[in-house]
Design an enzyme around this catalytic site. Sequence first.
Site, mmCIF file in Angstrom:
data_model
loop_
_atom_site.group_PDB
_atom_site.id
_atom_site.type_symbol
_atom_site.label_atom_id
_atom_site.label_comp_id
_atom_site.label_asym_id
_atom_site.label_seq_id
_atom_site.Cartn_x
_atom_site.Cartn_y
_atom_site.Cartn_z
ATOM 1 N N GLY A 134 -0.462 -3.419 4.990
ATOM 2 C CA GLY A 134 -0.428 -3.967 3.647
ATOM 3 C C GLY A 134 0.058 -5.397 3.597
ATOM 4 O O GLY A 134 -0.163 -6.193 4.523
ATOM 5 N N HIS A 135 0.748 -5.729 2.517
ATOM 6 C CA HIS A 135 1.184 -7.095 2.267
ATOM 7 C C HIS A 135 2.106 -7.606 3.372
ATOM 8 O O HIS A 135 1.981 -8.744 3.818
ATOM 9 C CB HIS A 135 1.903 -7.144 0.915
ATOM 10 C CG HIS A 135 2.251 -8.523 0.458
ATOM 11 N ND1 HIS A 135 1.302 -9.475 0.167
ATOM 12 C CD2 HIS A 135 3.460 -9.120 0.239
ATOM 13 C CE1 HIS A 135 1.902 -10.603 -0.214
ATOM 14 N NE2 HIS A 135 3.204 -10.408 -0.164
ATOM 15 N N PHE A 136 3.032 -6.774 3.815
ATOM 16 C CA PHE A 136 3.946 -7.145 4.900
ATOM 17 C C PHE A 136 3.472 -6.502 6.204
ATOM 18 O O PHE A 136 4.171 -5.701 6.820
ATOM 19 C CB PHE A 136 5.369 -6.715 4.558
ATOM 20 C CG PHE A 136 6.035 -7.607 3.547
ATOM 21 C CD1 PHE A 136 6.514 -8.854 3.900
ATOM 22 C CD2 PHE A 136 6.179 -7.193 2.231
ATOM 23 C CE1 PHE A 136 7.125 -9.682 2.972
ATOM 24 C CE2 PHE A 136 6.792 -8.011 1.291
ATOM 25 C CZ PHE A 136 7.276 -9.264 1.661
ATOM 26 N N ASP A 178 1.969 -15.550 1.708
ATOM 27 C CA ASP A 178 2.325 -15.465 0.285
ATOM 28 C C ASP A 178 2.800 -16.836 -0.232
ATOM 29 O O ASP A 178 2.038 -17.799 -0.198
ATOM 30 C CB ASP A 178 3.377 -14.374 0.125
ATOM 31 C CG ASP A 178 3.607 -13.915 -1.298
ATOM 32 O OD1 ASP A 178 3.661 -14.776 -2.185
ATOM 33 O OD2 ASP A 178 3.779 -12.726 -1.549
#
Length: 298
Positions: free
Chosen positions: A261-263, A101
């Site tokens: 997912g994102h994490f 990110d």
Amino acid sequence: MVQYKKMNIDGLEIFFREAGYSYNPTIILLHGFPSSSHMFRNLIPQLADRFHVIAPDYPGFGYSSMPSTEDYPYTFENLSLVIEKLIAKLYISRYILYVHDYGGPIGFRLAIRNPTQILGFVIQNAVADEKGLGKPFDLFKALWANRNPVTEAAFSELVTFDFTKKQYLTGVCQPYLISPDGYMMDQSLLNRPGNNQIQLELGYDYRKNVEEYPVWQQYLRTYQPPTLIAWGKNDFIFTLEGAHAFSKQLIPIQTYFLCGGHFVLEEQSWHVSELIKSFFGRLYIYPPYSSNYIEKYR
């Protein structure tokens, strides 16, 4: 064992986690939004047998200093300069960068300024191509196009508890492995007085990252850093197109789409650690416990 340290960088107290032996290859873990080095709490000990691991918190994040926006200009360029000075003060001359990110724009700036120091990349849901920006970036783009009270108020949705929790839970494959510690800690730090303004300034500055994408792509084509992509395939913030885009620039690349997912480290930290050891072990590390268990440069 993980050690918890601080170092003064230009008057800022920069917190970082450190583990492993300094004679092993160094891997620097650069966290994303809205997290901190806490996001690597499970990964660090899993890497420490093969790597010297450093995971810093940026100014305004985690346990590092949080000066006001009046006292410190929050830009990705300035955050990268702080991390660069931390690396220099730790006498680290070459290293692998793990970027997630917001860690992407910071890490690529480090690489542009110090290309011969970079041994390679691990990229977890961070992009260098505009096609990789998912739906939440519509709020960023509106802010960039016309910064005013309306677009600022809309952007503030991204620092709410609901959105923080959504980042952790959307797209997960093993929901019972997702500890609330991650999103609760992140939100407690976002809720500090003045942090909302910090995140707004960084959100507005993110437009400069997009402007730099062609430069970062040229760096990748020119220097060809060995790159491991370990991507949470169900991320709603950074798209699969963003992951695939790296293959257009790089030859020494391996890409893995992980269920999550994102994490994705919340449920896949052991898997990611094994991918890192396998990928970089062939490049820089002799078999463990040998008398020559040191970094082998290209």
